[in-house]
Design an enzyme around this catalytic site. Structure first.
Site, PDB file in Angstrom:
ATOM      1  N   CYS A 161      -6.629   5.125   0.860  1.00  0.00           N
ATOM      2  CA  CYS A 161      -5.324   4.664   0.375  1.00  0.00           C
ATOM      3  C   CYS A 161      -4.848   5.358  -0.894  1.00  0.00           C
ATOM      4  O   CYS A 161      -3.744   5.096  -1.359  1.00  0.00           O
ATOM      5  CB  CYS A 161      -5.369   3.156   0.180  1.00  0.00           C
ATOM      6  SG  CYS A 161      -6.129   2.344   1.597  1.00  0.00           S
ATOM      7  N   HIS A 294      -1.116  -1.542  -6.892  1.00  0.00           N
ATOM      8  CA  HIS A 294      -1.601  -1.207  -5.537  1.00  0.00           C
ATOM      9  C   HIS A 294      -1.366  -2.460  -4.687  1.00  0.00           C
ATOM     10  O   HIS A 294      -0.869  -2.369  -3.563  1.00  0.00           O
ATOM     11  CB  HIS A 294      -3.063  -0.790  -5.560  1.00  0.00           C
ATOM     12  CG  HIS A 294      -3.575  -0.323  -4.231  1.00  0.00           C
ATOM     13  ND1 HIS A 294      -3.039   0.759  -3.565  1.00  0.00           N
ATOM     14  CD2 HIS A 294      -4.569  -0.796  -3.431  1.00  0.00           C
ATOM     15  CE1 HIS A 294      -3.684   0.930  -2.408  1.00  0.00           C
ATOM     16  NE2 HIS A 294      -4.615   0.003  -2.312  1.00  0.00           N
ATOM     17  N   HIS A 329       1.224  -2.009   3.881  1.00  0.00           N
ATOM     18  CA  HIS A 329       0.316  -1.020   3.315  1.00  0.00           C
ATOM     19  C   HIS A 329       0.357   0.205   4.200  1.00  0.00           C
ATOM     20  O   HIS A 329      -0.106   0.172   5.343  1.00  0.00           O
ATOM     21  CB  HIS A 329      -1.099  -1.594   3.248  1.00  0.00           C
ATOM     22  CG  HIS A 329      -2.048  -0.733   2.493  1.00  0.00           C
ATOM     23  ND1 HIS A 329      -1.718   0.473   1.913  1.00  0.00           N
ATOM     24  CD2 HIS A 329      -3.371  -0.899   2.213  1.00  0.00           C
ATOM     25  CE1 HIS A 329      -2.740   0.986   1.308  1.00  0.00           C
ATOM     26  NE2 HIS A 329      -3.778   0.185   1.466  1.00  0.00           N
TER      27      HIS A 329
END
Lengths: 400, 335
Positions: A161, A294, A329
């Site tokens: 990520c 995040h 995400h």
């Protein structure tokens, strides 16, 4: 050695919020999340998990981009966003500049591979080879680079990520070292059964709209998309009349070194990344106007990241939020998607909200913004990206 | 700030765990597929940890430990990996279950170990290293990109040492699929291979250094004039004349053979070149093997006897042309 500074002069983005920046910002203004009922991904779990899909089929994306619809969705998304970014550079400038392309992704052309595998498992000699040719992470990058006519470094970063955040960091470092004049840096990931089932097997996917930074959070919603920024020097920006959105003020890449998928309880990796990025930028915590967290919405990330943020900023928190409550995400694309948001925030003086928020993460006092705001003075933005494998990267963007 | 190779280790399809390759020469591929000669990992890793590591992770951890030991270091400060296909065994395993179980009853273990950055991540976990950590997964230039990043870290003076490696495994599944694309083990293409080549880069030159890593250059497109011109500029910039060329030519006779021949001619290195894929096999990060070979040649001050040419190379140029016309140049100098 006097270091060259690096700025962002253009962006490209496609996600569940829209096919370009304009549509994306409208989504925030109208408080419209991209997380919705499954429309495209062929999966048994389609009615269980909401997804943040780009609201177009492969055929539609292909028509939009002039590409072959049989290509991996990853390529289609990457090309659309990367072209938007490169199109902000006048054509006359291109042959004069040493331009590189750095793209991050986590699963490459897995969307096609997973359908190839069904045939392959029946018979190893069967299956359409064109599907598995797209498999590796480098293929989407190569395809797009060739289409864009890139003549210098072309590479793919795959650090889960934090992939596209690392792409932006590397691009900046290469320009500062004098090796390149310009880099189109960012990343992409398309939704796949592989990732949906993978995250589900870890039991960190929410069956409802995710609630990052909220005490009631139970998991993330998966999304897809692509985003790229044009990185170059202020001198080149001036020479070719490029608009300077902001400066890449600093960055830091660390490893949490605790567990393959979970962050340490006290978020040491995130803490070191954020403090490292602040130091690299020559800034103190009180200089930061906004943090793009995040904030995936998982128990682990939000408490670890939250603890680290609290440790650095308490009691004077800047405005902050997790835009993943809107975009889902997007894995490999998340770092650059959020870099685009950060750059726009500085250029236009805006701040993004969480889609929904009630109570802070247990034991912490962090309260995200709950409404999109304009006409602010946003001078410095901190953007976080943390991934599997302990990879933590923090980027700082500043007003020029 | 100059960059030096202080430690190097290679797990490969040849006998590279010790001096054997240099002393006895390479074994030729017996078939279209070559397998690595692996060390006994239990000498460094306890049985509990070993059980949890897939083969590619063991190859990465093993080569890392050997490279660090070679450099006389206990810990890496930063870790970078290049891998073209990542953790194939785990990817294949999760995909197989996904299809077979129709997306139900899936165990997360294979998934969490399938991401490309698992190798660098597991190495960081093994050493408890919190420094810079990155992974490049870009086909046949993954290693070179990782090497460039590592050199940048040294130039930026962010770290005193950087552990950097190129690693790819060959599984039954990947071989079965790749075979449909490549005529492995024929004149057109070297046998399929695998390997894990790791290096420790530092900013200090000492008696132990293998060579100076003068330059790593990656670029795309262009004709022979551009490519040779680029190599010449690099040599000029670093004040050296290449006395040996190592190329990524695969197989003895295919559409690329001429390309490499012309490149050597352009640099006046005809008859002064070796292709590494005929030794280590064809795989994405075989340039790590090539770099290991080159670094050793410089350190030993001699070409291996089995090349049939006596020379003391002071400056070795490595050139690889990845399909789709991407080029990489690595320049090593005696120091």
């Amino acid at each position: 050695m006097q270091q060259q500074s690096v700025c962002i002069t253009g962006v490209g983005i496609i996600s569940s919020l829209g096919t370009d920046l304009k549509e994306t910002i409208s989504s925030f203004e109208e408080h419209r999340s991209g997380i919705a009922e499954r429309r495209y991904l062929q999966t048994r779990h389609g009615s269980t998990f909401p997804l943040a899909e780009v609201k177009y089929s492969n055929e539609e994306l292909a028509t939009r981009s002039g590409l072959d619809p049989r290509l991996s969705r990853t390529i289609l998304l990457s090309y659309i966003a990367a072209k938007q970014a490169l199109d902000t550079v006048p054509v006359a400038a291109l042959p004069q500049l040493r331009i590189g392309f750095i793209s991050g992704n986590t699963v490459g052309g897995m969307d096609l591979t997973e359908s190839y595998f069904e045939d392959f498992l029946q018979d190893p000699q069967s299956g359409d080879l064109r599907k598995v040719m797209n498999h590796d992470c480098g293929k989407p990058t190569d395809f797009v680079a060739e289409k864009l006519g890139i003549g210098e470094l072309v590479t793919t970063i795959s650090t889960a990520c934090s992939s596209s955040a690392n792409a932006i960091m590397l691009g900046s470092r290469l320009i500062k070292s004098g090796r390149l004049d310009m880099v189109i840096a960012g990343g992409v990931d398309a939704l796949t059964k592989f990732t949906l089932n993978g995250f589900n097997s870890l039991m960190i996917v929410d069956t409802e709209q995710c609630r990052p930074l909220d005490s009631s959070r139970v998991g993330l919603n998966l999304g897809e998309g692509a985003a790229y920024v044009v990185l170059t020097t202020p001198g080149i920006a001036q020479l070719y009349g490029l608009t300077t959105w902001c400066k890449v003020a600093g960055y830091c890449n660390t490893n949490d070194s605790h567990h393959q998928t979970a962050l340490s309880d006290d978020g040491i990796g995130p803490y070191l990344a954020m403090t490292g990025a602040l130091k690299d930028s020559g800034l103190t915590p009180s200089d930061i106007s906004y943090i793009n967290m995040h904030g995936t919405g998982t128990q682990n990330n939000d408490s670890a990241e939250g603890r680290a943020v609290e440790r650095i900023f308490h009691p004077h928190f800047p405005m902050l939020s997790s835009t993943k409550s809107f975009t889902g995400h997007t894995l490999g694309a998340s770092g650059s998607v959020e870099a685009v948001f950060s750059a726009y925030a500085i250029k236009e003086g805006v701040v993004y909200p969480n889609f929904k928020f009630n109570e802070p993460v247990e034991g912490l006092s962090i309260r995200p913004e709950t409404a999109f705001k304009r006409n602010l003075s946003i001078n410095h933005v901190l953007s976080n990206s943390f991934g599997f494998g302990g990879n933590c990267t923090a980027l700082v963007f500043s007003k020029v | 700030m100059s960059t030096y190779i202080k430690g190097a280790a290679c797990i490969s399809t040849q006998a590279t765990l010790d001096e054997s390759l240099f002393l006895h020469g390479p074994a030729s591929a017996q078939s279209d597929r070559m397998r690595c000669i692996e060390p006994d990992y239990s000498q460094w890793v306890d049985s509990k940890q070993i059980r949890r590591m897939s083969r590619v992770i063991k190859m990465g951890v093993g080569a890392s430990i050997m490279a660090l030991q070679d450099a006389g270091l206990e810990q890496p400060e930063a870790i970078i990996a290049g891998t073209s296909l990542g953790c194939l065994e785990d990817t294949g395993s999760f995909l197989t279950k996904l299809v077979a179980n129709k997306e139900e009853f899936l165990n997360p273990t294979a998934f969490i170990h399938s991401t490309h950055n698992t190798i660098a991540g597991q190495i960081a976990l093994f050493f408890g290293c919190r420094g810079y950590n990155s992974t490049y997964a870009h086909r046949g230039t993954s290693f070179e990109a990782a090497l460039l990043d590592a050199q940048l870290l040294i130039e930026e003076a962010r770290y005193n040492n950087v552990l950097i490696g190129g690693i790819d495994e060959l599984t039954d599944t990947s071989f079965a699929i790749l075979q449909r694309f490549h005529a492995f083990g024929t004149a057109k293409c070297s046998a399929a291979g695998e390997g894990s080549g790791y290096f420790v880069l530092t900013n200090e030159k000492d008696d132990h250094a293998y060579a100076e890593l003068a330059a790593v250059d990656l670029f795309s497109g262009g004709d022979m004039q551009r490519i040779v011109g680029r190599a010449k500029s690099l040599l000029e910039q670093h004040n050296c004349t290449a006395d040996w060329l190592i190329t990524g030519a695969s197989g003895e006779q295919n559409e690329e053979t001429e390309h490499y021949t012309h490149f050597a001619e352009g640099l006046g290195l005809s008859g002064k070149s070796t292709s590494y894929k005929s030794i280590c096999g064809e795989y994405g990060t075989s340039a790590a093997f090539a770099t290991w070979l080159a670094a050793n040649m410089i350190k030993r001050g001699a070409l291996p006897h089995w090349l049939g040419i006596a020379a003391d190379p002071k400056c070795i140029l490595l050139y690889h042309r990845q399909k789709n016309n991407h080029h990489t140049l690595i320049l090593l100098k005696a120091c």
